[in-house]
Design an enzyme around this catalytic site. Sequence first.
Site, PDB file in Angstrom:
ATOM      1  N   SER A 227      49.626  28.902  77.568  1.00  0.00           N
ATOM      2  CA  SER A 227      49.796  28.226  76.355  1.00  0.00           C
ATOM      3  C   SER A 227      49.280  28.917  74.697  1.00  0.00           C
ATOM      4  O   SER A 227      49.993  29.753  74.581  1.00  0.00           O
ATOM      5  CB  SER A 227      48.710  26.922  76.423  1.00  0.00           C
ATOM      6  OG  SER A 227      49.324  25.665  75.982  1.00  0.00           O
TER       7      SER A 227
ATOM      8  N   ASP B 296      37.171  21.059  62.780  1.00  0.00           N
ATOM      9  CA  ASP B 296      38.110  20.971  61.566  1.00  0.00           C
ATOM     10  C   ASP B 296      39.072  21.894  61.203  1.00  0.00           C
ATOM     11  O   ASP B 296      40.249  21.713  60.901  1.00  0.00           O
ATOM     12  CB  ASP B 296      37.005  21.108  60.211  1.00  0.00           C
ATOM     13  CG  ASP B 296      36.091  20.084  60.219  1.00  0.00           C
ATOM     14  OD1 ASP B 296      36.323  19.000  61.031  1.00  0.00           O
ATOM     15  OD2 ASP B 296      34.759  20.285  59.751  1.00  0.00           O
TER      16      ASP B 296
ATOM     17  N   HIS C  22      51.085  21.590  83.279  1.00  0.00           N
ATOM     18  CA  HIS C  22      50.952  22.498  82.180  1.00  0.00           C
ATOM     19  C   HIS C  22      49.844  23.535  82.561  1.00  0.00           C
ATOM     20  O   HIS C  22      49.838  24.675  82.440  1.00  0.00           O
ATOM     21  CB  HIS C  22      50.868  22.060  80.996  1.00  0.00           C
ATOM     22  CG  HIS C  22      50.628  22.887  79.849  1.00  0.00           C
ATOM     23  ND1 HIS C  22      51.346  24.100  79.640  1.00  0.00           N
ATOM     24  CD2 HIS C  22      49.591  23.142  78.715  1.00  0.00           C
ATOM     25  CE1 HIS C  22      50.956  24.562  78.442  1.00  0.00           C
ATOM     26  NE2 HIS C  22      49.824  24.023  78.006  1.00  0.00           N
TER      27      HIS C  22
END
Length: 261
Positions: free
Chosen positions: A88, A178, A237
């Site tokens: 990924s 963040d 996946h």
Amino acid sequence: MLSLTRLGPDPASDPRPPLLIVHGLFGSARNWGAVSRRIAESRPVAAVDMRNHGDSFHAPRNDYEAMAEDLAEVIEELGGTADVLGHSMGGKAAMVLALTRPELVSRLIVADIAPVAYDHSQAHYIHAMKGLDLTGLSSRSDADARLAETIDEPGVRAFLLQSLDLRADPPAWKLNLDVLEAEMDKITGWPGTEGRFGGPSLFLSGEKSNYVTAEGRRRIEAQFPEARFETVEGAGHWVHAEKPREVQAAVEAFLSESDPA
């Protein structure tokens, strides 16, 4: 440098390049632990925590150029060349590395991703993790119960909670949430890296996954002309978590075909 875990035989006494394993978004080297350990029974293996993940450093960037530079630094530490297996997000970073620094990559294995931009976002998982009340947490089961209020899938919760450090006081996420949120468009995107990697390449896809489409396959063939495609039956996946034995077998078979004598 990225946090690095080494397994298997001493690379100095083995003619084969080490296998570098690169995890995906919200993951860590430990997510590949079962596959890493089994492959390391017969060859040198190294697994990294990517920037803003696991025990690696936090940084304001999480784009693929930066991630590829991180991997290049690790490979130079390992001796200058490696086989690279990425899943990924890690697969995209591995592809950028192979296209920009091909001398560092002996063979490339990419698990369930293509060199294309995707239109989905994983930001909802970040919002769920940020919204998790960490007050007084003492067990992963308690954390799972709280996270179940916003994430229905038990497998997804178990995966995300591997990055929750319950030994910290107070408990804390090892993920730099963040920055990952701010860089999400870059992570799900593709930087448009040009070039071709002419080395042996294996692209594994989960049978139940839609991450590698016909268009994605054409893009792969254009930039990785030696690409071979294999499907992991019954997997989605997260091929390595759902079918670890099958992924291990496919990786070992691919590498053994062109191992140095």
